[in-house]
Design a protein around this motif. Structure first.
Motif, PDB file in Angstrom:
ATOM      1  N   GLU A  85       0.857  -1.189   0.000  1.00  0.00           N
ATOM      2  CA  GLU A  85       0.000   0.000   0.000  1.00  0.00           C
ATOM      3  C   GLU A  85       0.889   1.234   0.000  1.00  0.00           C
ATOM      4  OE1 GLU A  85      -3.604  -0.159   2.726  1.00  0.00           O
ATOM      5  OE2 GLU A  85      -2.405  -1.818   3.463  1.00  0.00           O
ATOM      6  N   MET A  86       0.489   2.209  -0.797  1.00  0.00           N
ATOM      7  CA  MET A  86       1.239   3.456  -0.879  1.00  0.00           C
ATOM      8  C   MET A  86       0.405   4.568  -0.259  1.00  0.00           C
ATOM      9  SD  MET A  86       4.124   4.423  -2.558  1.00  0.00           S
ATOM     10  CE  MET A  86       4.496   4.450  -4.293  1.00  0.00           C
ATOM     11  N   MET A  87       0.996   5.244   0.734  1.00  0.00           N
ATOM     12  CA  MET A  87       0.312   6.402   1.302  1.00  0.00           C
ATOM     13  C   MET A  87       0.691   7.609   0.454  1.00  0.00           C
ATOM     14  SD  MET A  87       1.102   5.915   5.372  1.00  0.00           S
ATOM     15  CE  MET A  87       2.857   5.610   5.377  1.00  0.00           C
ATOM     16  N   TRP A 167      14.340  11.928 -10.165  1.00  0.00           N
ATOM     17  CA  TRP A 167      13.352  12.393 -11.134  1.00  0.00           C
ATOM     18  C   TRP A 167      12.336  11.277 -11.244  1.00  0.00           C
ATOM     19  CZ3 TRP A 167      12.982  16.987 -13.919  1.00  0.00           C
ATOM     20  CH2 TRP A 167      11.979  17.018 -14.905  1.00  0.00           C
ATOM     21  N   TRP A 168      11.052  11.591 -11.129  1.00  0.00           N
ATOM     22  CA  TRP A 168      10.066  10.514 -11.142  1.00  0.00           C
ATOM     23  C   TRP A 168       9.098  10.662 -12.308  1.00  0.00           C
ATOM     24  CZ3 TRP A 168       5.633   7.784 -10.934  1.00  0.00           C
ATOM     25  CH2 TRP A 168       5.720   6.506 -10.355  1.00  0.00           C
ATOM     26  N   SER A 169       8.959   9.586 -13.042  1.00  0.00           N
ATOM     27  CA  SER A 169       7.906   9.561 -14.066  1.00  0.00           C
ATOM     28  C   SER A 169       7.406   8.139 -14.178  1.00  0.00           C
ATOM     29  CB  SER A 169       8.433  10.055 -15.400  1.00  0.00           C
ATOM     30  OG  SER A 169       9.240   9.080 -15.986  1.00  0.00           O
ATOM     31  N   TRP A 212      10.079   8.287   2.267  1.00  0.00           N
ATOM     32  CA  TRP A 212       9.053   9.138   1.646  1.00  0.00           C
ATOM     33  C   TRP A 212       9.638   9.845   0.437  1.00  0.00           C
ATOM     34  CZ3 TRP A 212       5.320  12.377   5.199  1.00  0.00           C
ATOM     35  CH2 TRP A 212       4.134  12.649   4.506  1.00  0.00           C
ATOM     36  N   ASN A 213       8.789  10.105  -0.514  1.00  0.00           N
ATOM     37  CA  ASN A 213       9.210  10.752  -1.752  1.00  0.00           C
ATOM     38  C   ASN A 213       8.187  11.818  -2.136  1.00  0.00           C
ATOM     39  OD1 ASN A 213      10.197  11.344  -4.258  1.00  0.00           O
ATOM     40  ND2 ASN A 213       9.666   9.381  -5.199  1.00  0.00           N
ATOM     41  N   ASP A 214       8.635  13.070  -2.214  1.00  0.00           N
ATOM     42  CA  ASP A 214       7.747  14.152  -2.680  1.00  0.00           C
ATOM     43  C   ASP A 214       8.121  14.480  -4.123  1.00  0.00           C
ATOM     44  OD1 ASP A 214       6.853  14.193  -0.110  1.00  0.00           O
ATOM     45  OD2 ASP A 214       7.548  16.222   0.363  1.00  0.00           O
ATOM     46  N   VAL A 235       1.706  18.180  -6.778  1.00  0.00           N
ATOM     47  CA  VAL A 235       2.553  17.427  -5.852  1.00  0.00           C
ATOM     48  C   VAL A 235       2.025  15.998  -5.767  1.00  0.00           C
ATOM     49  CG1 VAL A 235       3.358  17.204  -3.477  1.00  0.00           C
ATOM     50  CG2 VAL A 235       3.069  19.473  -4.472  1.00  0.00           C
ATOM     51  N   ASP A 236       2.926  15.034  -5.910  1.00  0.00           N
ATOM     52  CA  ASP A 236       2.595  13.610  -5.773  1.00  0.00           C
ATOM     53  C   ASP A 236       3.549  13.063  -4.732  1.00  0.00           C
ATOM     54  OD1 ASP A 236       2.992  10.837  -5.971  1.00  0.00           O
ATOM     55  OD2 ASP A 236       3.786  10.939  -8.008  1.00  0.00           O
ATOM     56  N   THR A 237       3.030  12.723  -3.559  1.00  0.00           N
ATOM     57  CA  THR A 237       3.946  12.146  -2.574  1.00  0.00           C
ATOM     58  C   THR A 237       3.641  10.667  -2.395  1.00  0.00           C
ATOM     59  OG1 THR A 237       2.833  12.228  -0.421  1.00  0.00           O
ATOM     60  CG2 THR A 237       3.645  14.323  -1.326  1.00  0.00           C
ATOM     61  N   GLY A 238       4.666   9.912  -2.088  1.00  0.00           N
ATOM     62  CA  GLY A 238       4.463   8.481  -1.918  1.00  0.00           C
ATOM     63  C   GLY A 238       5.320   7.932  -0.801  1.00  0.00           C
ATOM     64  N   SER A 239       4.677   7.165   0.060  1.00  0.00           N
ATOM     65  CA  SER A 239       5.391   6.566   1.175  1.00  0.00           C
ATOM     66  C   SER A 239       4.872   5.146   1.351  1.00  0.00           C
ATOM     67  CB  SER A 239       5.126   7.412   2.427  1.00  0.00           C
ATOM     68  OG  SER A 239       5.719   6.818   3.535  1.00  0.00           O
TER      69      SER A 239
HETATM   70  N1  SER Z   1       5.128   8.492  -7.597  1.00  0.00           N
HETATM   71  C1  SER Z   1       6.111   8.473  -6.565  1.00  0.00           C
HETATM   72  C2  SER Z   1       6.509   7.072  -6.147  1.00  0.00           C
HETATM   73  O1  SER Z   1       5.851   6.119  -6.504  1.00  0.00           O
HETATM   74  C3  SER Z   1       5.588   9.207  -5.347  1.00  0.00           C
HETATM   75  O2  SER Z   1       4.300   8.800  -5.045  1.00  0.00           O
HETATM   76  O3  SER Z   1       7.482   6.925  -5.466  1.00  0.00           O
END
Ligand code: SER
Length: 600
Positions: A85-87, A167-169, A212-214, A235-239
């Protein structure tokens, strides 16, 4: 901190800061044929990151179910899982770096509202800049201020790294941008990191882990190239929930957290020759399979069904290996539901158990024979010069005994023998082509572009839903949907097999509407208003106060379908073609599945 408490705190923190809490989207992407499963929290939100208005506003927060099978061979160590699960918290053209970073820090370190982590164990990376975008000084400055306020030396904890890491895509097309990542020092004494070199070393040895990743999504990619800026700064954050839980519970392994301990204990109780690694694999695979099934996947030889089948068959082999009795895997179900049932209300123990039980029985019918045959080939290969099992043989094991390629590979690898995967894939494709041509029948595809065809099927799905309720009754509700450019698939609640007459009635009802050339309109309204209008509340909990409703019909009094939906849909149904049901079958007790096509 118990995992439930972590869940609660994450959501409460962002709710208090104006975020709408949205439930997880299905693991099976509804209208995105480019991936089999959601692999990141942002995937279901791509249309909104690209600029479409989200019915719940510009600040969202959620837990998103994800599956990544790339590292399946690593599952069983301390960190890898197939399902997780990704918060995430999301700004759709609302706040940007300042708030996102400040809140990440507050949530991680606040004792009252957050996770109470130690700021002096926190390390940060920022994007160093390249041809696409400048060095992210802005984020670094925000972090510097935060650390200085804590009396910590920012220079020793903020490091600039290149695009490979910061860099996130999600792929070659869509939203993307630089990110700032937060790492936590897990060592007992605490590290004495002074510079980037020290940091990279600690990262390598997993003494610090990313928690965590912002991502600051303000750029757009086309065909692998950054082509400019998006309409909005997002903003897309993922933890990773499991990882954060591990850190907060002071454990070395994901499997030592309260998310897994009860499942492992049950496995221990059920096995006569317990082995930790095998048990971890079983726990991971059965947990993942339960979520896949609850979102509508069924074991099969293609696509999502193949991944599910592979996980289940692998789990069964390991269960045998540690002396679990036949069908004992089903006894893990109550433990899994106990942990997740209140957060994911579609986890239906009966449905999941039926499907897993069936798959085990099917597999067992051929397991012994298949294993014997596989081992025979492995022996032959061992004796020969090549030590390779031909792809054709692996394909035969797959098609006759239901041995996923990876299973054959695992058995072969145990004796140092390989499988000719290239040849297997050629065989597999040949077979797929044949079955595709056979099932496509008269359908002449290729006239409309892919996206266009899928949109048509999406609208046809709404018509089908309405038609089924008209013909079969109001007990019919959507249970799942899957669309490709070639067909639609629709699961719905109904106890009996449909008669031929009922099928014809449904087809006629839909084709009549198509002939009338009714138009499709979209409106935004409150959830209560939509309910008042009798809109079908599919996956009700996916929507919040403001919902988007699609209606089919020219005049208010001739509206024949009204559904809560994110779209997209055709503007008029006059060009949908002719609706034809190709197949109607059961998927589980009380749930039927229709496959249908639009013919020229
Ligand atoms: N998209 C990024 C990731 O999956 C942050 O949510 O790490």
């Amino acid at each position: 901190m118990d995992s439930n408490e972590i869940r609660k705190r994450f959501l409460a923190f962002f709710e208090k800061r104006g975020h709408a809490i949205i439930p997880s989207a299905s693991l099976l992407p509804e209208n995105d044929p480019s991936v089999l499963f959601n692999t990141a929290g942002m995937q279901p939100l791509v249309p909104y990151l690209m600029g479409q208005k989200h019915p719940q506003g510009t600040r969202l927060a959620n837990f998103q179910k994800c599956v990544r099978t790339g590292d399946i061979d690593e599952v069983g160590d301390n960190t890898h899982l197939t399902f997780f699960e990704m918060m995430g918290n999301w700004s759709l053209g609302d706040y940007f770096k300042e708030e996102a970073i400040q809140w990440s820090f507050e949530l991680l370190t606040s004792k009252e509202e957050g996770f109470g982590l130690d700021p002096s164990r926190l390390y940060i990376t920022c994007f160093e800049g390249d041809d696409n975008a400048p060095k992210d000084e802005e984020s670094a400055t925000i972090w510097t201020k935060i650390f200085e306020k804590e009396g910590l030396n920012a220079e020793e904890r903020i490091f600039f790294l290149p695009a490979e890491s910061n860099w996130w895509s999600p792929g070659d097309n869509g939203p993307c941008g630089p990110d700032t990542e937060m790492f936590y020092d897990l060592t007992k004494e605490g590290l004495n990191i002074k510079n980037k070199e020290d940091f990279l070393k600690a990262d390598d040895s997993q003494e610090v882990v990313e928690i965590w990743n912002d991502v600051f999504m303000e750029y757009k990619k086309e065909n692998g190239k950054v082509v400019g800026k998006l309409e909005n700064k997002n903003v897309d954050t993922g933890s990773g929930f499991e990882r954060v839980t591990t850190v907060l519970q002071g454990k070395q392994s994901i499997f030592e957290t309260d998310l897994f301990v009860p499942i492992l204990e049950k496995i221990k109780e059920l096995s006569s020759d317990y082995k930790e690694k095998e048990a971890r694999i079983i726990a991971d695979h059965i947990r993942a399979a339960s979520f896949m099934i609850s979102d509508g996947a069924l074991p099969s030889n293609t696509d999502q069904g193949y991944v599910l089948r592979r996980l289940l068959r692998r789990a069964i082999r390991f269960a045998d290996n540690i002396g679990m009795p036949e069908n004992a895997l089903l006894q893990l179900m109550p433990v899994i539901i106990d942990k997740y049932g209140s957060h994911y209300t579609n986890l239906n123990i009966e449905n999941i158990s039926n499907i897993i039980g069936d798959e085990e029985n099917k597999f067992r019918k051929t397991l012994k024979e298949g294993l014997k045959e596989t081992k025979d080939y492995v022996m032959k290969a061992e004796k020969g010069d090549f030590k390779v099992i031909p792809g054709k043989v692996a394909f035969k094991l797959f098609s006759t005994f239901g041995f996923p390629l990876e299973l054959t590979k695992e058995i072969a690898n145990e004796s140092g023998v390989d499988v000719d995967e290239k040849e297997f894939n050629e065989e597999f494709e040949k077979h797929q082509e044949q079955s595709r041509t056979a099932s496509a029948g008269k359908f002449k595809g290729g006239l409309a572009g892919h996206g266009e065809m899928e949109t048509k099927y999406h609208t046809a799905t709404h018509l089908l839903h309405a038609a089924l309720r008209e013909v079969l009754g109001e007990h019919v509700f959507q249970k799942g949907s899957n669309i490709t450019a070639e067909r639609l698939r629709f699961d719905f609640s109904h106890p009996d097999k449909m008669t031929d007459e009922e099928k014809t009635k449904v087809e006629d009802w839909i084709n009549e509407k198509i002939d009338m050339g009714l138009s499709v309109t979209r409106q935004e309204m409150s959830f209560d208003e939509a309910k008042g209008l009798g809109a079908m509340g599919l996956f009700e909990d996916k929507y919040g106060d403001k919902v988007s409703v699609y209606s089919i019909g020219n005049e208010p009094n001739e509206i024949c379908s009204r559904e809560l939906c994110g779209g997209p849909h055709v503007v008029s149904i006059k060009d949908l073609g002719k609706f034809k049901i190709k197949k109607e079958e059961a998927t589980s007790a009380g749930v039927r599945r229709i496959k249908a096509v639009l013919e020229e």
